[in-house]
Design an enzyme around this catalytic site. Sequence first.
Site, short mmCIF file in Angstrom:
data_model
loop_
_atom_site.label_atom_id
_atom_site.label_comp_id
_atom_site.label_asym_id
_atom_site.label_seq_id
_atom_site.Cartn_x
_atom_site.Cartn_y
_atom_site.Cartn_z
N GLU A 102 0.82 -1.21 0.00
CA GLU A 102 0.00 0.00 0.00
C GLU A 102 0.85 1.26 0.00
OE1 GLU A 102 -3.78 1.64 -0.36
OE2 GLU A 102 -3.31 -0.50 -0.20
N LYS A 105 1.45 2.84 -3.40
CA LYS A 105 0.31 3.29 -4.18
C LYS A 105 0.29 4.82 -4.20
CE LYS A 105 -4.48 2.06 -5.02
NZ LYS A 105 -5.70 1.41 -4.56
N GLY A 135 -3.89 -5.95 -6.31
CA GLY A 135 -4.70 -4.78 -6.60
C GLY A 135 -3.93 -3.48 -6.63
N VAL A 136 -2.97 -3.32 -5.73
CA VAL A 136 -2.19 -2.08 -5.71
C VAL A 136 -1.44 -1.90 -7.01
CG1 VAL A 136 -0.21 -0.94 -4.64
CG2 VAL A 136 -1.97 -1.95 -3.20
N LEU A 137 -0.75 -2.93 -7.45
CA LEU A 137 0.01 -2.82 -8.69
C LEU A 137 -0.92 -2.58 -9.88
CD1 LEU A 137 3.11 -4.30 -9.97
CD2 LEU A 137 1.09 -5.02 -11.25
N THR A 159 -3.00 -11.49 -9.42
CA THR A 159 -2.42 -12.67 -8.78
C THR A 159 -2.91 -12.87 -7.36
OG1 THR A 159 -0.49 -11.39 -8.07
CG2 THR A 159 -0.33 -12.54 -10.18
N LYS A 172 -11.61 1.29 -12.96
CA LYS A 172 -11.04 2.37 -12.15
C LYS A 172 -9.56 2.11 -11.87
CE LYS A 172 -13.99 2.72 -8.65
NZ LYS A 172 -14.73 3.35 -7.53
N LYS A 181 -7.69 7.54 0.64
CA LYS A 181 -7.63 6.33 -0.18
C LYS A 181 -8.13 6.62 -1.59
CE LYS A 181 -7.45 1.77 -0.76
NZ LYS A 181 -6.21 1.00 -0.72
#
Length: 413
Positions: A102, A105, A135-137, A159, A172, A181
């Site tokens: 995180e 990000k 999800g972050v990547l 992954t 998004k 966030k």
Amino acid sequence: MSSEAAATAAIPSAPFDMPRPPGLSWYVQAHHHVGYEVNITRNLLSPSNPTLARACGGDGRPGTRCLVVVDSTVDGLYGARLRDYFAAKGIEPHWLTVPGDEDSKDLDHVVRVTEAMTDMGILRRTEKVVAVGGGVLLDVVGMAASLYRRGVPYIRVPTTLLGQVDAGVGVKTGVNQDRHKNRLGTYFAPQTALIDTAFLRTIDPRHVANGLAEIIKMALVKDAVLFGLLERTAAGLTPDVLADCAPAVGEMISRAIAGMLDELEPNLWESVLERSVDYGHTFSPSLELRADPPLLHGEAVAVDMAVCLALAHNRGLLTRADADRGLALLRATGLPVTDPVFTADLLESALRDAVKHRDGLQRVPLTDAIGSVVFVNDITRDELGRALSYVHSYAERAAAPGAAALSTLSGAP
């Protein structure tokens, strides 16, 4: 005719093949077509599987290049297989590894990805960016792809479980700003999202629960059948079980993705701000970046959902039995339902921020039955305090010796 319709009718609409007349004012309109695929596949990195190569524009065509941006942890686990795959398919990968936590990000990492595009000399339309990670990547790479030359095509290979059922299937992108966030972001669809549950064999068990939070969300707002399936299987969901994708697991993932896409597709650009998929995302953005120790995204969403279950019950929208079923399912998957940082003050502050995001109204989705939602705009501070009390009382009851709160949640897929 309404005044709005009359105003619209008064706007001249010239045929596209006719030159615009000279003047002092013009009206411009265009329609942005969006089309992308979400595909569940098996053995994505096997040279016998052409899916990824075709998505990159290769699969035997000489001279194909792509930029592969890989989560640094994923690179350690799958980097060699990825390189062997591209070599077998005659594709030249340009490689960039970035952290997937995180803290990464942010705009600095978005710029870093765009710099890799420049270093490669990526062609604007025919060469692809391949994002491989959680999800972050996916959010960072997607935002970079949307900004570079105002848009280059990219492919998502999620992954993690959360990436496969949530972050990897929408349009998004976004990064955090200060303690906010996803405050900065864009809408930019991938050309395709390729989902292979085999990647889940190597995720940490905590990330199983992290992804299950988003699946539970879809069950609560849309799919009572999925909720029942989760009640029967949640206790036995391990990385190996997910990776092997037995029929029950396959149905769970398929229903979650289909439900998410069904909700997103009519409203990709969020022109309608009452969104059932915002369930669990009213209070969690403020909690996620403030919790100490830190929470994963799905863990913060779970605490938010617990509050929303209590709000719905206290309003008479949801029976106590169903509210407790929802809380029991969250606990059965190893998700938290409380956090010390989540006070009435923080909830009230988070709600105020959500009102800004939702254009002046609360628009909070609450379950009025398992698999159904309504939207409310009049939640008070007193209600928030009573909801917290309900959740804390439930957590104490469930943790007591001999508690039967989880007795309905057993079995394995």
